[in-house]
Design an enzyme around this catalytic site. Structure first.
Site, mmCIF file in Angstrom:
data_model
loop_
_atom_site.group_PDB
_atom_site.id
_atom_site.type_symbol
_atom_site.label_atom_id
_atom_site.label_comp_id
_atom_site.label_asym_id
_atom_site.label_seq_id
_atom_site.Cartn_x
_atom_site.Cartn_y
_atom_site.Cartn_z
ATOM 1 N N HIS A 115 39.218 43.527 35.568
ATOM 2 C CA HIS A 115 39.405 43.156 37.132
ATOM 3 C C HIS A 115 40.361 41.970 37.466
ATOM 4 O O HIS A 115 41.309 42.270 38.138
ATOM 5 C CB HIS A 115 38.214 42.366 37.751
ATOM 6 C CG HIS A 115 38.446 41.753 39.104
ATOM 7 N ND1 HIS A 115 38.123 42.323 40.240
ATOM 8 C CD2 HIS A 115 38.771 40.586 39.329
ATOM 9 C CE1 HIS A 115 38.338 41.710 41.155
ATOM 10 N NE2 HIS A 115 38.839 40.658 40.803
ATOM 11 N N GLU A 116 40.340 41.086 36.516
ATOM 12 C CA GLU A 116 41.624 40.064 36.509
ATOM 13 C C GLU A 116 42.898 41.111 35.999
ATOM 14 O O GLU A 116 44.158 40.693 36.754
ATOM 15 C CB GLU A 116 41.514 39.079 35.378
ATOM 16 C CG GLU A 116 40.165 38.215 35.961
ATOM 17 C CD GLU A 116 40.075 37.659 37.455
ATOM 18 O OE1 GLU A 116 41.431 37.663 37.973
ATOM 19 O OE2 GLU A 116 39.112 37.685 38.024
ATOM 20 N N HIS A 119 44.558 42.382 38.832
ATOM 21 C CA HIS A 119 45.537 41.639 39.612
ATOM 22 C C HIS A 119 46.985 41.657 39.237
ATOM 23 O O HIS A 119 48.034 41.645 39.723
ATOM 24 C CB HIS A 119 45.037 40.099 39.741
ATOM 25 C CG HIS A 119 43.902 40.087 40.693
ATOM 26 N ND1 HIS A 119 43.806 40.582 41.869
ATOM 27 C CD2 HIS A 119 42.879 39.585 40.594
ATOM 28 C CE1 HIS A 119 42.669 40.318 42.625
ATOM 29 N NE2 HIS A 119 41.947 39.632 41.618
ATOM 30 N N HIS A 154 50.472 42.723 40.733
ATOM 31 C CA HIS A 154 51.826 41.892 40.760
ATOM 32 C C HIS A 154 52.812 43.051 40.258
ATOM 33 O O HIS A 154 53.973 42.706 41.007
ATOM 34 C CB HIS A 154 51.381 40.705 39.890
ATOM 35 C CG HIS A 154 52.659 39.752 40.183
ATOM 36 N ND1 HIS A 154 52.744 38.696 39.026
ATOM 37 C CD2 HIS A 154 53.553 39.534 40.829
ATOM 38 C CE1 HIS A 154 53.744 37.875 39.460
ATOM 39 N NE2 HIS A 154 54.403 38.397 40.419
#
Length: 226
Positions: free
Chosen positions: A96-97, A100, A104
């Site tokens: 999940h991280e 991100h 980006h």
């Protein structure tokens, strides 16, 4: 006003319940070993490389459920349980991280919008509480301070709702990747999806809570004019 207080209490109760469920789900799935045997750190690095991202570091940070991606220094920060863990929970959170980080790298519009709001909110958050307090105390004299406070709080509420598509998209990217790459079995995929679902609900409740608070301040402001 009584209705606003009741809504606030309901939101607080729901928030507590969601946080409790998230922690219990994370604990439950942290005890389920991942068949592939990779750690959260290894999964994060693999997902980064598979997406052609080579300038993002994966590192461990202190705390529990402190996992986050920092776009400023391009780091995926994982709590020890996730960084070293070889569980379904660790796989879900680490992916999940990285989701991100992929947002980006691909200039995901909602993430860009949210990032542009951060400097404004950083400054306004320092003074917002004091402005609102002063606005309530001076309400019988002038509505200007509270009006300014309501506008600042509205920006915070907007930020909370912009966060929702960012978080849900990161989870969707994570689940699609761990499934496509065979990181999880079908059963493990269901558990990973369940863990991320409860994590997303914390943001949803926070957004609703912020909106309820905003409406309360608006009612206070409008009540002065009656």
């Amino acid at each position: 006003m009584a209705g606003a207080y009741l809504i606030g209490l309901i939101v607080m109760a729901v928030s507590w319940y969601v946080q409790w469920r998230l922690k219990s789900k994370f604990k439950e799935y942290s005890e389920v070993g991942l068949r592939i045997g990779l750690s959260g750190k290894e999964i994060a690095e693999k997902m980064l490389y598979d997406n052609g991202i080579y300038d993002v570091r994966v590192q461990s940070v202190e705390g529990t459920l402190t996992d986050h991606y920092n776009p400023q220094d391009k780091t995926v920060n994982l709590s020890p349980d996730v960084f070293y863990g070889r569980s379904v929970a660790a796989a879900a959170v680490s992916a999940h991280e990285v989701g991100h980080a992929v947002q980006h790298a691909t200039a995901y519009s909602w993430l860009q919008f949210r990032s542009k709001m951060v400097p404004v909110l950083t400054v306004s958050s320092r003074y917002m509480s004091w402005i609102i307090l002063a606005g309530i105390l001076l309400l019988n004299t002038t509505p200007i301070p509270l009006t300014i406070g309501v506008v600042l709080f509205a920006l915070t509420t907007l930020f909370s709702f912009i966060t929702l598509p960012v978080e849900y998209d990161a989870s969707n990217r994570a689940l699609a990747w761990i499934d496509r790459q065979g990181v999880v079995t079908q059963a493990e995929h269901g558990m990973a999806a369940d863990a991320l679902k409860w994590a997303a609900r914390t943001y949803l409740v926070a957004a609703i809570g912020s909106l309820a608070t905003l409406l309360y301040y608006v009612m206070v402001l409008l009540g002065r004019r009656e």
